[in-house]
Design a protein around this motif. Sequence first.
Motif, PDB file in Angstrom:
ATOM      1  N   MET A 214       0.829  -1.206   0.000  1.00 37.36           N
ATOM      2  CA  MET A 214       0.000   0.000   0.000  1.00 37.36           C
ATOM      3  C   MET A 214       0.866   1.260   0.000  1.00 37.36           C
ATOM      4  N   LEU A 215       1.934   1.252   0.794  1.00 33.61           N
ATOM      5  CA  LEU A 215       2.802   2.420   0.875  1.00 33.61           C
ATOM      6  C   LEU A 215       3.543   2.649  -0.434  1.00 33.61           C
ATOM      7  N   ILE A 216       4.022   1.569  -1.045  1.00 29.23           N
ATOM      8  CA  ILE A 216       4.678   1.705  -2.350  1.00 29.23           C
ATOM      9  C   ILE A 216       3.670   2.219  -3.377  1.00 29.23           C
ATOM     10  N   GLY A 217       2.458   1.673  -3.311  1.00 24.85           N
ATOM     11  CA  GLY A 217       1.403   2.144  -4.204  1.00 24.85           C
ATOM     12  C   GLY A 217       1.108   3.619  -3.999  1.00 24.85           C
ATOM     13  N   ALA A 218       1.121   4.067  -2.750  1.00 23.93           N
ATOM     14  CA  ALA A 218       0.885   5.487  -2.468  1.00 23.93           C
ATOM     15  C   ALA A 218       1.959   6.355  -3.120  1.00 23.93           C
ATOM     16  N   GLY A 219       3.217   5.890  -3.063  1.00 26.05           N
ATOM     17  CA  GLY A 219       4.298   6.642  -3.688  1.00 26.05           C
ATOM     18  C   GLY A 219       4.162   6.701  -5.198  1.00 26.05           C
ATOM     19  N   LEU A 220       3.889   5.558  -5.812  1.00 24.17           N
ATOM     20  CA  LEU A 220       3.742   5.513  -7.268  1.00 24.17           C
ATOM     21  C   LEU A 220       2.543   6.349  -7.724  1.00 24.17           C
ATOM     22  N   ILE A 221       1.421   6.199  -7.026  1.00 29.89           N
ATOM     23  CA  ILE A 221       0.215   6.954  -7.385  1.00 29.89           C
ATOM     24  C   ILE A 221       0.433   8.448  -7.159  1.00 29.89           C
ATOM     25  N   GLY A 222       1.111   8.800  -6.072  1.00 32.35           N
ATOM     26  CA  GLY A 222       1.410  10.208  -5.819  1.00 32.35           C
ATOM     27  C   GLY A 222       2.276  10.805  -6.911  1.00 32.35           C
ATOM     28  N   GLY A 223       3.252  10.025  -7.399  1.00 32.52           N
ATOM     29  CA  GLY A 223       4.100  10.505  -8.495  1.00 32.52           C
ATOM     30  C   GLY A 223       3.308  10.739  -9.765  1.00 32.52           C
ATOM     31  N   VAL A 224       2.430   9.788 -10.102  1.00 35.26           N
ATOM     32  CA  VAL A 224       1.589   9.938 -11.295  1.00 35.26           C
ATOM     33  C   VAL A 224       0.660  11.138 -11.137  1.00 35.26           C
ATOM     34  N   ALA A 225       0.078  11.303  -9.947  1.00 33.92           N
ATOM     35  CA  ALA A 225      -0.827  12.429  -9.699  1.00 33.92           C
ATOM     36  C   ALA A 225      -0.100  13.760  -9.858  1.00 33.92           C
ATOM     37  N   GLN A 226       1.136  13.824  -9.379  1.00 34.19           N
ATOM     38  CA  GLN A 226       1.908  15.058  -9.510  1.00 34.19           C
ATOM     39  C   GLN A 226       2.157  15.395 -10.975  1.00 34.19           C
ATOM     40  N   ILE A 227       2.439  14.390 -11.781  1.00 33.03           N
ATOM     41  CA  ILE A 227       2.662  14.600 -13.212  1.00 33.03           C
ATOM     42  C   ILE A 227       1.373  15.061 -13.895  1.00 33.03           C
ATOM     43  N   LEU A 228       0.252  14.423 -13.563  1.00 31.02           N
ATOM     44  CA  LEU A 228      -1.027  14.830 -14.145  1.00 31.02           C
ATOM     45  C   LEU A 228      -1.366  16.265 -13.758  1.00 31.02           C
ATOM     46  N   LEU A 229      -1.068  16.625 -12.515  1.00 33.37           N
ATOM     47  CA  LEU A 229      -1.332  17.979 -12.055  1.00 33.37           C
ATOM     48  C   LEU A 229      -0.496  18.990 -12.847  1.00 33.37           C
ATOM     49  N   THR A 230       0.792  18.682 -13.005  1.00 32.80           N
ATOM     50  CA  THR A 230       1.679  19.563 -13.758  1.00 32.80           C
ATOM     51  C   THR A 230       1.223  19.673 -15.205  1.00 32.80           C
TER      52      THR A 230
END
Length: 304
Positions: A214-230
Amino acid sequence: MSPFRGILFKLSAVFLFTIMASLIKATSADVPPGQAVFFRSFFAIPVIITWLALRGDLTTGFRASNPMGHVWRGIIGVTAMGCGFAALGLLPLPEVTALGYAAPLLTVLFAAALLGERLRLFRLSAVGVGLVGVVIVLWPRLSIDEVETVALIGAGLTLVSAAFRALAQIHIRRLVATEETSAIVFYFSLTASGFALLTIPFGWTWPGWTAIAMLIGAGLIGGVAQILLTTSYKHSEAALLAPFDYASILFAILFGYVFFDETPTTMVLIGSGIVVLAGILIIWRERQLGLRRGKARPGMTPNG
């Protein structure tokens, strides 16, 4: 520019950030906040590097003209993230989300105090209304019994997180004068990972493979979300996209109900509605002022 694409990217980012918060909340009973910050930051790095490579932007992303600026960005961001993650273990997801809406309101005040931006009566009034909404959300927690005291600590941590998120926005406004957005994104994840490691002496655990996933997933999803936001800001104006941040309360209510059996109270709904209204009023007013400035520019002298 494509406004529809920008909105789609922004909503996708908000949705993924809510999933990320849900994953952090699901592990909060077994994992201390500092450890969660590390996973969120460290496992976002491969996603960000891949994104930079696909854009042919690795060199720009790795270039830091102001290294200490990135260090301070990391300190501010880790503090905000750590307090926010700690709050997720103490409060329902919708309540953390609603109280977190104090961040854009505080950004207005900090911009006036630290950047010298003019604070007009309309914006000040809207901020005041928004803070009333925050108090409404907070009010049921102002109790002296033990259970509510724990929840009050969670509310306090959420507000501290909001304050540091607002400070991060102010700091980023200064950073963009010398740094590329890609560098700011990359070095935040890098510095946040490093600072999070300093919390190891405060009780990191081995929580089990499910929690680790779950924690690794949170990191990966957070990275993707940051890219989508940018990416969203490349397709549409910030003023148009800003109100869609408030879609997070809808996602938080949905995930809180489905995964954590949490139902938002009437006070949370009323208070968050007032805060959202205040935020949208500020955004609308800034958009109007921006349009006026744009119309005035052709008549300006070369000295502006």
